[in-house]
Scaffold this motif. Structure first.
Motif, PDB file in Angstrom:
ATOM      1  N   ILE A  88      67.370   3.661   1.526  1.00 22.09           N
ATOM      2  CA  ILE A  88      67.951   3.026   0.336  1.00 22.09           C
ATOM      3  C   ILE A  88      66.854   2.370  -0.487  1.00 22.09           C
ATOM      4  O   ILE A  88      66.801   2.470  -1.709  1.00 22.09           O
ATOM      5  CB  ILE A  88      68.989   1.953   0.764  1.00 22.09           C
ATOM      6  CG1 ILE A  88      70.134   2.580   1.543  1.00 22.09           C
ATOM      7  CG2 ILE A  88      69.507   1.196  -0.455  1.00 22.09           C
ATOM      8  CD1 ILE A  88      70.923   3.602   0.800  1.00 22.09           C
ATOM      9  N   ARG A  89      65.945   1.732   0.242  1.00 18.15           N
ATOM     10  CA  ARG A  89      64.844   1.072  -0.452  1.00 18.15           C
ATOM     11  C   ARG A  89      64.053   2.085  -1.265  1.00 18.15           C
ATOM     12  O   ARG A  89      63.697   1.835  -2.425  1.00 18.15           O
ATOM     13  CB  ARG A  89      63.940   0.390   0.581  1.00 18.15           C
ATOM     14  CG  ARG A  89      63.256  -0.831   0.064  1.00 18.15           C
ATOM     15  CD  ARG A  89      62.154  -1.240   1.005  1.00 18.15           C
ATOM     16  NE  ARG A  89      60.887  -1.170   0.301  1.00 18.15           N
ATOM     17  CZ  ARG A  89      60.382  -2.198  -0.357  1.00 18.15           C
ATOM     18  NH1 ARG A  89      61.013  -3.335  -0.383  1.00 18.15           N
ATOM     19  NH2 ARG A  89      59.228  -2.076  -0.990  1.00 18.15           N
ATOM     20  N   ASP A  90      63.789   3.202  -0.658  1.00 18.08           N
ATOM     21  CA  ASP A  90      63.062   4.255  -1.367  1.00 18.08           C
ATOM     22  C   ASP A  90      63.835   4.718  -2.593  1.00 18.08           C
ATOM     23  O   ASP A  90      63.249   4.950  -3.663  1.00 18.08           O
ATOM     24  CB  ASP A  90      62.821   5.461  -0.439  1.00 18.08           C
ATOM     25  CG  ASP A  90      61.785   5.160   0.621  1.00 18.08           C
ATOM     26  OD1 ASP A  90      61.191   4.062   0.566  1.00 18.08           O
ATOM     27  OD2 ASP A  90      61.576   6.004   1.513  1.00 18.08           O
ATOM     28  N   LEU A  91      65.148   4.864  -2.440  1.00 19.50           N
ATOM     29  CA  LEU A  91      65.989   5.307  -3.562  1.00 19.50           C
ATOM     30  C   LEU A  91      65.886   4.340  -4.728  1.00 19.50           C
ATOM     31  O   LEU A  91      65.718   4.733  -5.878  1.00 19.50           O
ATOM     32  CB  LEU A  91      67.460   5.393  -3.119  1.00 19.50           C
ATOM     33  CG  LEU A  91      67.959   6.678  -2.487  1.00 19.50           C
ATOM     34  CD1 LEU A  91      69.428   6.532  -2.144  1.00 19.50           C
ATOM     35  CD2 LEU A  91      67.760   7.847  -3.447  1.00 19.50           C
ATOM     36  N   ILE A  92      65.994   3.067  -4.402  1.00 19.60           N
ATOM     37  CA  ILE A  92      65.964   2.058  -5.469  1.00 19.60           C
ATOM     38  C   ILE A  92      64.586   2.043  -6.112  1.00 19.60           C
ATOM     39  O   ILE A  92      64.453   1.972  -7.341  1.00 19.60           O
ATOM     40  CB  ILE A  92      66.337   0.674  -4.909  1.00 19.60           C
ATOM     41  CG1 ILE A  92      67.759   0.727  -4.346  1.00 19.60           C
ATOM     42  CG2 ILE A  92      66.217  -0.394  -5.986  1.00 19.60           C
ATOM     43  CD1 ILE A  92      68.207  -0.536  -3.652  1.00 19.60           C
ATOM     44  N   ASP A  93      63.566   2.124  -5.274  1.00 20.16           N
ATOM     45  CA  ASP A  93      62.206   2.162  -5.801  1.00 20.16           C
ATOM     46  C   ASP A  93      62.039   3.318  -6.776  1.00 20.16           C
ATOM     47  O   ASP A  93      61.403   3.176  -7.818  1.00 20.16           O
ATOM     48  CB  ASP A  93      61.199   2.340  -4.653  1.00 20.16           C
ATOM     49  CG  ASP A  93      60.736   1.008  -4.131  1.00 20.16           C
ATOM     50  OD1 ASP A  93      60.859   0.015  -4.870  1.00 20.16           O
ATOM     51  OD2 ASP A  93      60.272   0.954  -2.973  1.00 20.16           O
ATOM     52  N   ALA A  94      62.596   4.440  -6.397  1.00 21.11           N
ATOM     53  CA  ALA A  94      62.420   5.634  -7.216  1.00 21.11           C
ATOM     54  C   ALA A  94      63.385   5.652  -8.399  1.00 21.11           C
ATOM     55  O   ALA A  94      63.349   6.584  -9.200  1.00 21.11           O
ATOM     56  CB  ALA A  94      62.625   6.875  -6.356  1.00 21.11           C
ATOM     57  N   GLN A  95      64.261   4.656  -8.450  1.00 18.24           N
ATOM     58  CA  GLN A  95      65.246   4.603  -9.531  1.00 18.24           C
ATOM     59  C   GLN A  95      66.091   5.860  -9.591  1.00 18.24           C
ATOM     60  O   GLN A  95      66.358   6.410 -10.650  1.00 18.24           O
ATOM     61  CB  GLN A  95      64.540   4.357 -10.883  1.00 18.24           C
ATOM     62  CG  GLN A  95      64.191   2.904 -11.095  1.00 18.24           C
ATOM     63  CD  GLN A  95      65.435   2.035 -11.078  1.00 18.24           C
ATOM     64  OE1 GLN A  95      66.291   2.125 -11.934  1.00 18.24           O
ATOM     65  NE2 GLN A  95      65.569   1.201 -10.060  1.00 18.24           N
ATOM     66  N   LYS A  96      66.478   6.315  -8.408  1.00 17.96           N
ATOM     67  CA  LYS A  96      67.348   7.487  -8.346  1.00 17.96           C
ATOM     68  C   LYS A  96      68.611   7.091  -7.590  1.00 17.96           C
ATOM     69  O   LYS A  96      68.604   6.150  -6.798  1.00 17.96           O
ATOM     70  CB  LYS A  96      66.655   8.627  -7.600  1.00 17.96           C
ATOM     71  CG  LYS A  96      65.382   9.136  -8.260  1.00 17.96           C
ATOM     72  CD  LYS A  96      65.691  10.256  -9.220  1.00 17.96           C
ATOM     73  CE  LYS A  96      64.503  10.577 -10.104  1.00 17.96           C
ATOM     74  NZ  LYS A  96      63.448  11.279  -9.390  1.00 17.96           N
ATOM     75  N   THR A  97      69.640   7.837  -7.853  1.00 24.63           N
ATOM     76  CA  THR A  97      70.810   7.674  -7.001  1.00 24.63           C
ATOM     77  C   THR A  97      70.952   8.942  -6.166  1.00 24.63           C
ATOM     78  O   THR A  97      70.451   9.993  -6.524  1.00 24.63           O
ATOM     79  CB  THR A  97      72.101   7.464  -7.814  1.00 24.63           C
ATOM     80  OG1 THR A  97      72.230   8.562  -8.712  1.00 24.63           O
ATOM     81  CG2 THR A  97      72.074   6.166  -8.562  1.00 24.63           C
ATOM     82  N   SER A  98      71.641   8.792  -5.069  1.00 20.82           N
ATOM     83  CA  SER A  98      71.799   9.942  -4.181  1.00 20.82           C
ATOM     84  C   SER A  98      73.236   9.994  -3.686  1.00 20.82           C
ATOM     85  O   SER A  98      73.911   8.972  -3.580  1.00 20.82           O
ATOM     86  CB  SER A  98      70.843   9.810  -2.996  1.00 20.82           C
ATOM     87  OG  SER A  98      71.167  10.762  -2.020  1.00 20.82           O
ATOM     88  N   SER A  99      73.668  11.187  -3.391  1.00 19.88           N
ATOM     89  CA  SER A  99      74.993  11.326  -2.795  1.00 19.88           C
ATOM     90  C   SER A  99      74.919  10.873  -1.337  1.00 19.88           C
ATOM     91  O   SER A  99      73.845  10.752  -0.764  1.00 19.88           O
ATOM     92  CB  SER A  99      75.447  12.772  -2.859  1.00 19.88           C
ATOM     93  OG  SER A  99      74.597  13.559  -2.050  1.00 19.88           O
ATOM     94  N   LEU A 100      76.096  10.653  -0.753  1.00 14.46           N
ATOM     95  CA  LEU A 100      76.146  10.298   0.672  1.00 14.46           C
ATOM     96  C   LEU A 100      75.449  11.369   1.490  1.00 14.46           C
ATOM     97  O   LEU A 100      74.695  11.097   2.418  1.00 14.46           O
ATOM     98  CB  LEU A 100      77.605  10.174   1.123  1.00 14.46           C
ATOM     99  CG  LEU A 100      78.387   8.980   0.584  1.00 14.46           C
ATOM    100  CD1 LEU A 100      79.874   9.151   0.870  1.00 14.46           C
ATOM    101  CD2 LEU A 100      77.891   7.692   1.224  1.00 14.46           C
ATOM    102  N   ARG A 101      75.709  12.618   1.111  1.00 16.38           N
ATOM    103  CA  ARG A 101      75.121  13.723   1.848  1.00 16.38           C
ATOM    104  C   ARG A 101      73.611  13.761   1.651  1.00 16.38           C
ATOM    105  O   ARG A 101      72.853  14.074   2.569  1.00 16.38           O
ATOM    106  CB  ARG A 101      75.753  15.044   1.411  1.00 16.38           C
ATOM    107  CG  ARG A 101      75.401  16.172   2.345  1.00 16.38           C
ATOM    108  CD  ARG A 101      76.475  17.253   2.374  1.00 16.38           C
ATOM    109  NE  ARG A 101      76.153  18.259   3.382  1.00 16.38           N
ATOM    110  CZ  ARG A 101      76.436  18.131   4.664  1.00 16.38           C
ATOM    111  NH1 ARG A 101      77.041  17.043   5.107  1.00 16.38           N
ATOM    112  NH2 ARG A 101      76.114  19.080   5.522  1.00 16.38           N
ATOM    113  N   GLY A 102      73.208  13.406   0.431  1.00 16.23           N
ATOM    114  CA  GLY A 102      71.767  13.371   0.146  1.00 16.23           C
ATOM    115  C   GLY A 102      71.064  12.332   1.017  1.00 16.23           C
ATOM    116  O   GLY A 102      69.995  12.580   1.571  1.00 16.23           O
TER     117      GLY A 102
END
Lengths: 699, 390
Positions: free
Chosen positions: B105-119
């Motif tokens: 999650i931290r990586d996602l937020i850092d990258a300013q991306k959202t991801s699906s649950l499956r992702g």
């Protein structure tokens, strides 16, 4: 074998066919050899392979009995010479010379013919005493078989007096008279016979080291050589198996086996599971001999240095005889003592008959205590026999039995079977049909034994291995009746347990009830089978405790494994979030993981309750556990610590998880603990080889 | 809004992978979430390095830890906490998974991306070093761990940059802005506007709305009937469906329409325990998402139908009856025992009537009267008569 000559009444009228006279002309003595040839299967000479085995077996049994009776620790050499080594590979059998040399008391000259030359001549048949042989058929039958198949006489060297020369006698049995004929009789200095030492490279080497047929060990003794048509083959029911099992049941004996130079081609590789390796081990550790394939000499070392206690002869128990025997005993007593009374006869010729009981018996059949044996009529004898059955009598004394003993059985198993867990138990003596007997059982589990087959059952009667007719044997039935599933073993319905298990059963008795004269299976008496089952259950319980402990240790191992598996991932994840050094986290977590599991090891038994220290030890008598499969579990497959990218400076070797250095109580337990039952020699060889993670034997 | 990008590399080397420039702007909300994740991890690190057992404390999402707030009319999560220790065979793997997801999650937020649950599941899935075991075996293992993180961090799914599949559709007299795009819900054709899983104000803004209420139907098929008949035009409303049990995105959007625009939410669901349950969740919240109830529940939601009485009232054919199964009867009993229904005479009567009937009815059963009976007669009449359950 009494001759079957019968006088027929010459008055018999002439009828169709033969007259009495004609018939009488055809009626003659049955020659012993004829009887033998017709009945050789009864005596264990049905085929070439078995003939060789039986010959070895009878000679070895006699040798061991002689040594023990004289109070000498047996030292045996068994030599099989192939007399026709150049035979074609397709030959069904070959000619062999079997020689068994013992360091026993020797045989006085005048008895030689009787002992080796007559069927049914022996010291053992007429008395109730625990011994290997019983009927006195054995060695003379083997000699007879040799004579019939090869025409060669039996060659005997015997030295009854250490200071005098040995006798060299060659005996051929006169099959007509059931008497031996001496074809050669001279005195010789050659004992133990010199030529055996030079038989092969192996024997030469052993002789040089002074451990094969040395003059000191064989101050007195006997050597018997029999030539016969036979077949040497390894595997089940072979000479090798017989000697191996004999060594297990007779840990006080040292046996050197010189097999023939050539093994029958077919199924030479049918080696016994888990035991051939042990033999090889023994060879390597005790005598530097060649491998058994090239005719290497096999040495079964002595496991304990004391003889089994001497057994006493006992009088028959009233409940253990048949009516016919009673009548015979009355007759014998009468012959011995013309004016002997029944009152005295009962007390003298039976055990457990006191003066009071004897008087009671006399009263029961309506005679006085003064009535002479000669005045007893058959109907009265029958009444007496009935009274025997109805009277309450103390069971026969049991000091006539010499069980192998827990310690000795463990020593024997340790020597012969390569396993990791051994347990043994000796039952109290019991009685069947008025005859005392005692059952012992031992089991060996794990180690190199094959894990996917039915267990091997090794059976003994009075220390003699029983190699054939397993399924007809009471002991086999007892093994299948034992609830092995309760002891964490697999067991298909009503059959042998499956797994790396060897089950040993020994019956000691003054009279072992064999199902046939070849002495291959113990008759299925309820009393005997019950004792066998109880002995097995005692061993089984110990095995169950061990296996459950092992299972639990495995669970603990897994537990540790689970923790250690994940902490690398956790360290990495936490490092990614916080920037804390992953290695430091990993090490801290690893330390905690180990502390956690160590606590669990100590505190909990399989039900998760805190376990007291003493419990485990209380049941450990008669148990040997070899340091093997258990210990490696502790270090099995250490999870490789992840290579943390951010700390490339750390040497790879340092980031590897080192095997845990925890010493829990169980760890220590698992070291070759021999507890109270440690054998004198050889010490269990701890195997340090850590087992593979994928090793199927690991549970 | 603070620019966090310059500061980030000092905290974690991972952030350097994140894009820079305008796209890399970390919103204040994200910074807050990052702080929470860091605090969680720091706590574990501290415990570890000081020799104490690392434990993640997760608010319990069970019935026993769910309270019914009668005053606000929603289900709320209680204060009970479940400990997830590392050194326990039952929770060791979940512990590992929790830390992995926190890092993901931290990586996602850092990258300013959202991801699906499956992702997210795939991003965190790999083989555990030195073994043949996967960190996650399937998505069913991954999703609950994310919910754990939501409650543990007290952050919503959208705050964690995780979204679910779109579910449900909307048409009606309203214009919205979705990530900057204007969407006129009056011109959505036959498919309607697909409701995303994240419908927070920063994603979706309400613009022009003439609608006076929201009609929420259970399934797409019924919704299509209403849309084809231009029901929303005739009755000036918004028409939604949730594709069965309404997903979080749908429920949140309904709640925003209700709270921000003051539109009543009226539900048209099947006459069976499942329909009752869907209503119950829309109205009061659910046990597993009790921590989100305040953002999801619509205590004023109304239940228009189908009602047990409708079989006779509408003169329906016997053919529409579907026998109640044993499970239905059991479920009806459970629903009747919910505290918010237990004290509600209308609902006790309704569920009692369902059980007395011994059969259930779907919304489509009204088609036996006429294809557009439901849009032209049934709903308008009931709306007019305000014949609904609350």
């Amino acid at each position: 074998m009494e001759s079957a000559v019968k006088e027929r009444n010459p008055r018999s009228e002439k009828r169709r066919g033969a007259t009495a006279e004609e018939m009488a002309a055809r009626q003659k003595d049955v020659s012993v050899s004829e009887f033998f040839v017709k009945n050789r299967h009864l005596l264990g000479f049905d085929n070439a392979r078995k003939a060789l085995l039986t010959t070895v077996k009878e000679a070895v049994d006699n040798a061991l009995d002689a040594c023990e009776e004289a109070g000498i620790l047996p030292d045996l050499a068994v030599v099989i010479e192939d007399l026709d080594p150049r035979r074609p590979a397709t030959a069904k059998s070959s000619r062999y010379r079997v020689t068994v040399i013992d360091n026993g008391p020797g045989i006085v000259r005048k008895q030689v013919e009787n002992i080796f030359g007559r069927l049914l001549y022996g010291s053992k048949f007429h008395r109730l005493k625990m011994s290997r042989g019983q009927q006195g058929i054995g060695i003379s039958a083997a000699g007879m078989n040799g004579l019939i198949t090869t025409g060669k006489p039996m060659v005997i060297h015997t030295k009854p007096n250490a200071k005098e020369r040995a006798h060299h006698i060659e005996l051929a049995m006169n099959t007509k008279s059931n008497r031996a004929e001496v074809t050669l009789d001279k005195e010789t200095k050659d004992f133990p016979p010199e030529r055996f030492r030079a038989l092969s490279a192996g024997t030469r080497q052993l002789a040089q080291e002074g451990v094969f047929l040395s003059a000191e060990s064989f101050a007195t003794g006997t050597s018997v050589s029999i030539e016969l048509e036979g077949k040497y083959q390894r595997g089940r029911g072979s000479v090798d198996e017989f000697l191996e099992l004999t060594a297990i049941a007779n840990p006080h004996a040292r046996i050197v086996f010189v097999p023939p130079s050539r093994v029958a081609q077919d199924d030479a590789d049918d080696l016994l599971p888990g035991t051939s390796a042990a033999v090889a081990q023994d060879v390597r550790s005790d005598a530097p001999a060649q491998t058994s394939e090239t005719g290497g000499v096999v040495v079964f070392p002595r496991g304990v240095n004391e003889l089994p206690p001497e057994t006493k002869e006992i009088q028959p128990h009233p409940k253990g005889i048949e009516l016919g025997i009673l009548l015979q005993m009355l007759k014998d007593y009468q012959a011995k003592n013309k004016s002997g009374t029944l009152y005295d006869f009962l007390q003298e010729d039976f055990c457990r008959v006191s003066a009071t009981t004897a008087a009671k018996f006399c009263k029961t059949i309506g005679v006085t205590s003064r009535t002479k044996v000669s005045d007893i009529e058959p109907p009265q004898a029958e009444l007496l026999f009935k009274a025997f059955g109805e009277e309450k009598l103390a069971p026969p004394p049991t000091d006539c039995l010499a069980p192998i003993g827990v310690r000795q059985m463990l020593a024997g198993m340790l020597k012969g079977v390569k396993a990791e867990f051994y347990a043994a138990s000796t039952r109290e003596a019991e009685v069947y049909r008025g005859r005392p007997f005692q059952i012992e059982a031992a089991i060996a589990f794990g180690g190199d034994l094959p894990g996917d087959q039915a267990s091997r059952v090794i059976r003994f009667a009075n220390r003699v291995p029983l190699l054939f007719q397993q399924s007809a044997c009471s002991s086999f039935k007892a093994v299948t009746e034992t609830p092995w599933k309760n002891y964490a073993m697999q067991q298909p319905r009503a059959s042998l347990p499956v797994g790396p298990l060897v089950v040993m059963i020994h019956m000691a008795s003054v009279w072992v009830p064999f199902t046939s004269e070849s002495k291959e299976a113990i008759a299925d008496y309820d009393e005997i089978r019950k004792e066998m089952r109880l002995a097995l259950m005692e061993c089984g319980r110990k095995l169950g405790v061990y296996l459950r402990k092992r299972q639990k240790m495995r669970r603990e191992g897994e537990r540790r494994d689970v923790f250690e598996r994940y902490i690398g991932e956790i360290a990495k994840a936490l490092h990614a979030i916080t920037g804390t050094e992953a290695k430091a986290l990993y090490d801290a977590l690893l330390e905690q993981a180990r502390a956690k599991t160590a606590v669990a090891d100590q505190e909990l038994d399989e039900d998760g309750r805190v376990k007291r220290q003493q419990e485990a030890d209380s049941d450990d008598e008669g148990v040997i556990i070899i340091d093997s499969a258990i210990a490696p579990v502790e270090v099995a497959a250490p999870i490789e610590a992840p290579q943390f990218e951010t700390h490339k400076s750390a040497a790879p070797s340092r980031t590897r998880a080192t095997p845990p250095a925890i010493k829990t109580r169980k760890d220590l337990d698992a070291r070759a603990t021999t507890k109270s039952a440690s054998p004198a020699s050889p010490p269990p060889k701890p195997r340090s080889k850590p087992l593979d993670r994928d090793d199927p034997r690991l549970f | 809004m603070a620019k966090k990008n310059e500061k980030a590399p000092a905290e974690s080397p991972q952030s350097s992978k994140g894009p820079s420039g305008a796209a890399g702007r970390v919103k204040e909300r994200d910074a807050k979430t990052q702080k929470k994740i860091e605090a969680l991890a720091q706590n574990l690190v501290k415990r570890t390095l000081s020799g104490r057992e690392p434990i993640v404390e997760i608010p319990l999402r069970t019935k026993s830890n769910t309270n019914w707030n009668k005053k606000s009319g929603i289900l709320e999560m209680g204060g009970a906490i479940a400990e997830r220790p590392l050194f326990d065979l039952k929770s060791a793997k979940q512990f590992m998974q929790t830390t992995l997801h926190a890092s993901t999650i931290r990586d996602l937020i850092d990258a300013q991306k959202t991801s699906s649950l499956r992702g997210v599941y795939y991003k965190a899935k790999h083989t555990v070093a030195g073994t043949k075991e996967n960190t996650f075996d399937n998505q069913e293992e991954s999703d609950p761990i994310l919910e754990d993180l939501e409650v543990t961090l007290g952050s919503t799914r959208e705050e964690l940059h995780v979204f679910a599949e779109n579910r449900g559709a909307m048409v009606g007299n309203i214009t919205i802005i979705d990530r900057g795009d204007e969407i006129n819900c009056r011109r959505m054709g036959s498919g309607g506007y697909s409701m995303p899983s994240i419908v927070e104000p920063d994603i979706i803004e309400f613009r022009k709305c003439e609608a006076k209420f929201v009609l929420h139907v259970e399934k797409g098929t019924v919704w299509a009937r209403f849309n084809e008949d231009r029901f929303w035009e005739k009755h000036n409303c918004i028409l939604t469906h949730g594709g069965g049990q309404a997903a979080r995105g749908c429920r949140r959007l309904l709640q925003r329409l209700n709270q921000e625009l003051g539109l009543p939410v009226i539900c048209l669901l099947d006459n069976d325990p499942y329909g009752h349950y869907i209503y119950s969740v829309i109205k009061h919240g659910s046990i597993s998402l009790a921590f989100e109830s305040s953002r999801l529940a619509i205590p004023q939601a109304k239940y228009l139908g189908i009602r047990a009485k409708d079989f006779r009232q509408c003169g329906l054919d016997d053919a529409v009856k579907i026998d109640l199964t044993d499970n239905d009867i059991k479920r009806a009993g459970e629903i009747a025992a919910y505290p918010w229904f237990e004290s509600h005479k209308g609902w006790q009567k309704e569920i009692g009537a369902l059980l007395t009937n011994g059969f259930k009815m779907e919304v489509e059963s009204l088609i036996t009267k006429d294809i557009s009976y439901v849009t032209e007669v049934y709903v308008p009449e009931r709306l007019k008569a305000k014949d609904w359950l609350e």
